[in-house]
Design a protein around this motif. Sequence first.
Motif, PDB file in Angstrom:
ATOM      1  N   SER A 157     -11.762   7.181  10.080  1.00  0.00           N
ATOM      2  CA  SER A 157     -11.225   8.476   9.655  1.00  0.00           C
ATOM      3  C   SER A 157     -11.246   9.468  10.802  1.00  0.00           C
ATOM      4  CB  SER A 157     -12.033   9.042   8.497  1.00  0.00           C
ATOM      5  OG  SER A 157     -12.006   8.178   7.406  1.00  0.00           O
ATOM      6  N   LEU A 204       0.832  -1.210   0.000  1.00  0.00           N
ATOM      7  CA  LEU A 204       0.000   0.000   0.000  1.00  0.00           C
ATOM      8  C   LEU A 204       0.865   1.258   0.000  1.00  0.00           C
ATOM      9  CD1 LEU A 204      -2.743  -1.019   2.605  1.00  0.00           C
ATOM     10  CD2 LEU A 204      -3.060  -0.725   0.139  1.00  0.00           C
ATOM     11  N   ARG A 221      -5.278   4.576   5.407  1.00  0.00           N
ATOM     12  CA  ARG A 221      -5.758   3.219   5.687  1.00  0.00           C
ATOM     13  C   ARG A 221      -5.053   2.569   6.862  1.00  0.00           C
ATOM     14  NH1 ARG A 221      -6.130   1.980  -0.536  1.00  0.00           N
ATOM     15  NH2 ARG A 221      -8.346   2.373  -0.829  1.00  0.00           N
ATOM     16  N   GLY A 263     -15.715   3.395   7.730  1.00  0.00           N
ATOM     17  CA  GLY A 263     -14.691   4.301   7.213  1.00  0.00           C
ATOM     18  C   GLY A 263     -14.725   5.659   7.881  1.00  0.00           C
ATOM     19  N   CYS A 283     -20.025  -0.135   5.307  1.00  0.00           N
ATOM     20  CA  CYS A 283     -18.625   0.139   4.973  1.00  0.00           C
ATOM     21  C   CYS A 283     -18.331   1.636   5.105  1.00  0.00           C
ATOM     22  CB  CYS A 283     -18.336  -0.349   3.559  1.00  0.00           C
ATOM     23  SG  CYS A 283     -16.625  -0.145   3.051  1.00  0.00           S
ATOM     24  N   ALA A 290      -2.789   7.412   0.591  1.00  0.00           N
ATOM     25  CA  ALA A 290      -3.869   6.464   0.867  1.00  0.00           C
ATOM     26  C   ALA A 290      -3.438   5.468   1.937  1.00  0.00           C
ATOM     27  CB  ALA A 290      -4.283   5.734  -0.408  1.00  0.00           C
ATOM     28  N   ALA A 291      -2.181   5.036   1.878  1.00  0.00           N
ATOM     29  CA  ALA A 291      -1.662   4.096   2.885  1.00  0.00           C
ATOM     30  C   ALA A 291      -1.686   4.726   4.268  1.00  0.00           C
ATOM     31  CB  ALA A 291      -0.251   3.665   2.519  1.00  0.00           C
TER      32      ALA A 291
END
Length: 116
Positions: A102, A29, A40, A98, A94, A36-37
Amino acid sequence: MIPNNDNQSEQAQNINDLNLSYLLLAQSLIKQDKNAASFRLGLPESLMDLLKSLSVSQLIKLASTNQLICQLRINSEAIINCLTKDSRIDALQCVHTGIILSTDLLQGLSASDMTR
């Protein structure tokens, strides 16, 4: 009930496998998209840079423990209960998860900024 050595050995191997899978996924990732990694994985940039630079043998060495190296980021019973209860809108599950992850990540980043 006391676990036998075979069961303990199998559990330790499963943990090692999970750790290595997590590290390989994290590294992949990070190499694909660092921003993005970061989102996540919830890891600071310095740690991501270090993970990205590790060789496979170093990842295996790091994974070789009987302790999990990844951490569950949802640390509230109320949140887990809320996210796992039946809903009329299961398709949004989902998205809800998220949003919670976040929010926790942003709160962690804000807290680290305040300590600087």
